[in-house]
Design an enzyme around this catalytic site. Sequence first.
Site, short mmCIF file in Angstrom:
data_model
loop_
_atom_site.label_atom_id
_atom_site.label_comp_id
_atom_site.label_asym_id
_atom_site.label_seq_id
_atom_site.Cartn_x
_atom_site.Cartn_y
_atom_site.Cartn_z
N GLU A 1 44.69 70.54 140.15
CA GLU A 1 43.70 70.03 139.22
C GLU A 1 43.78 68.50 139.27
O GLU A 1 44.85 67.94 139.04
CB GLU A 1 44.03 70.53 137.81
N ARG B 1 58.61 78.29 139.98
CA ARG B 1 58.35 76.85 139.92
C ARG B 1 59.60 76.09 140.30
O ARG B 1 60.72 76.56 140.07
CB ARG B 1 58.01 76.43 138.48
N LYS C 1 52.60 66.99 133.94
CA LYS C 1 51.68 65.86 134.08
C LYS C 1 51.48 65.15 132.75
O LYS C 1 51.31 63.94 132.72
CB LYS C 1 50.32 66.38 134.57
P1 ATP Z 1 51.76 70.56 135.65
O1 ATP Z 1 52.10 71.68 134.73
O2 ATP Z 1 52.93 69.77 136.12
O3 ATP Z 1 50.65 69.71 135.17
P2 ATP Z 1 50.04 72.25 137.10
O4 ATP Z 1 50.57 73.60 137.45
O5 ATP Z 1 49.11 72.15 135.96
O6 ATP Z 1 51.26 71.26 136.96
P3 ATP Z 1 48.13 72.07 139.17
O7 ATP Z 1 47.44 70.86 139.63
O8 ATP Z 1 47.36 73.09 138.44
O9 ATP Z 1 49.37 71.56 138.33
O10 ATP Z 1 48.95 72.75 140.36
C1 ATP Z 1 48.49 72.94 141.66
C2 ATP Z 1 49.39 73.93 142.34
O11 ATP Z 1 50.73 73.47 142.38
C3 ATP Z 1 49.39 75.26 141.60
O12 ATP Z 1 49.29 76.31 142.55
C4 ATP Z 1 50.73 75.28 140.92
O13 ATP Z 1 51.20 76.59 140.78
C5 ATP Z 1 51.61 74.44 141.86
N1 ATP Z 1 52.69 73.80 141.12
C6 ATP Z 1 52.58 72.99 140.05
N2 ATP Z 1 53.79 72.65 139.58
C7 ATP Z 1 54.71 73.26 140.37
C8 ATP Z 1 56.14 73.32 140.40
N3 ATP Z 1 56.88 72.67 139.50
N4 ATP Z 1 56.73 74.05 141.38
C9 ATP Z 1 55.99 74.70 142.30
N5 ATP Z 1 54.65 74.70 142.32
C10 ATP Z 1 54.00 73.99 141.37
MG MG Z 2 47.34 73.23 135.79
#
Ligand code: ATP
Ligand code: MG
Length: 580
Positions: free
Chosen positions: A41, A284, A294
């Site tokens: 995102e 994760r 984020k």
């Molecule tokens: P955050 O919670 O840190 O904002 P998010 O999951 O909202 O992260 P996205 O931009 O939606 O961030 O994530 C893009 C991809 O990266 C998704 O497939 C998500 O599952 C993966 N991802 C995000 N954080 C992690 C993590 N800590 N470890 C492994 N994969 C991750």
């Molecule tokens: Mg997200």
Amino acid sequence: MSSQLPEATDAPVRTDFIRQIVREDLASGKHGAIKTRFPPEPNGYLHIGHAKAICLDFGIAAEFGGVCNLRLDDTNPAREDPEYVRAIQDDVRWLGFDWHSLRHASDYFGVYYLACEKLIKDGKAFVCDLSQEQVREYRGTLTEPGRNSPFRERSVEENLDLFRRMRAGEFPDGARTLRARIDMQSGNMNLRDPALYRIKHVEHQNTGSEWPIYPMYDMAHALGDAIEGITHSLCTLEFEDHRPLYDWCVDNVDLAGHPELLEPLATKGLPKEAAKPRQIEFSRLNFNYLVMSKRKLMQLVTDKLVDGWDDPRMPTLQGIRRRGYTASALKLMVERVGISKQNSLLDISILEGALRDDLDAHAPRRMAVLDPLKVVLANLDAAHTEMLRFSNHPKDEAQGMRDIPFGRELWIEREDFEEVPPKGFKRLTLGGEVRLRGAGIIRCDEAIKDADGRVTELRCTLDLESRPGMEGANRKVKGTIHWVSARHAVAAEVRLYDRLFRVPDPDSDADGKTFVDHLNPDSRKVVTAYVEPEAARAAPEQSFQFERLGYFVADRYDHRPDAPVFNRSVSLRDTWAQKG
Ligand code: ATP
Ligand code: MG
């Protein structure tokens, strides 16, 4: 179909459960080729956790001869800052990957809309007039079943009419939602008639004011995967409970069986290749001593607790890249961490260790003095200058040799001299000897002090018989220290970075404290150091081991050969382990 399997190489075969599934799917002929996607995102910068997802999504596709899309998941009509989009692309490329096709979830808004009309016509979706609060009330809890919405039995005609009017912008924000008609009794809360579309009169960065309604994540994500022909949709464990809904969307819309729903793609110039994807979840990545959400990273930036998203102390990919992390170190870390279905908090030493191991193997060695103390070799001429040959890397001859200037006046590390040496001190003392790395043995004859009694200069004698190539070159002394020639060394700004948080779990809210209260006040110290000329000539982002000091990188943005700036990437050893 086994011809699709990758050629045998010397690399060890990875046998984690995801690769095992991919292997079986190729061997059975379920898929002729695999396709994955990485769907960030664009509402912030990518962090170390995303590196794991990127390495899996892109890495597995490449390993098995498939492709991976980069999909910007912009279903929230929030600010998709072009700055974030640029950084995301930069990060993926920096990690060594390239996307097959760059997509936006918003490219599919037309398809999502048609898909939902189809669900309505099939009696599988309805327009609901309950307020958000009422929806929550009707939903039930983990232990209590939900109740059907009073609007659940609306006729197909009425639903279609209302949905079309939602789309036409006739209703205010939040007045109605389109909901899937699944099962309010389901043990899985995600299946209790989840929302598919909401009304939001907000401009979207890509579609402008074309849409007053926006799709919900679960539907958009599932159909986005189907539209792109993704075979294996890898995501993190928190989506495991959403998988039944993911499958429900894919199966009930059935894009592959209804190509007419894909018609809107033509206007975007996109191919119509829909297929049935399979979602697979993995754990994760989480490290202690870091925060990775984020939202929290955003707070550090907006409250100016760090210098920006690319501050070298930040766990963003832009930050750690500037810190001196290499793409290969991150890949090594991901490899070592492995893939599992168990979330855990990993020790940051795994991350730092991967960087040390990568840089130990690849980074050229240089000499630099961070806290300089002058040494004068009294038995050399004032004009004495010579060039000494040093190998760039002790374990890698291919890195070649360099010359280091040597003269009568040198800088050594202040802590390498002790007037009153503690027990076991192996370096320079008054009347004692030490080896200057690659130059010979010196004896300290006198320590000159200022009015405050602080040592300002050491008068020493160089044992000319102990010089390289001389008979006494191998004479044993206890210690070896590094040095630079005072006349030739270049003054450099060195930023000594350390962990941003001083406690292992900055996220725990014990004692009413928040993560901001746990910032390490010593996470950055800036010193003026002296570096050998060859170090100053570095290109931005070039990494070195400064001998005996640690690994350093020429700053990506600020370093110039005539005004060098280095960041400490990581110390030589894990100094925190000793503290603990
Ligand atoms: P955050 O919670 O840190 O904002 P998010 O999951 O909202 O992260 P996205 O931009 O939606 O961030 O994530 C893009 C991809 O990266 C998704 O497939 C998500 O599952 C993966 N991802 C995000 N954080 C992690 C993590 N800590 N470890 C492994 N994969 C991750
Ligand atoms: Mg997200």
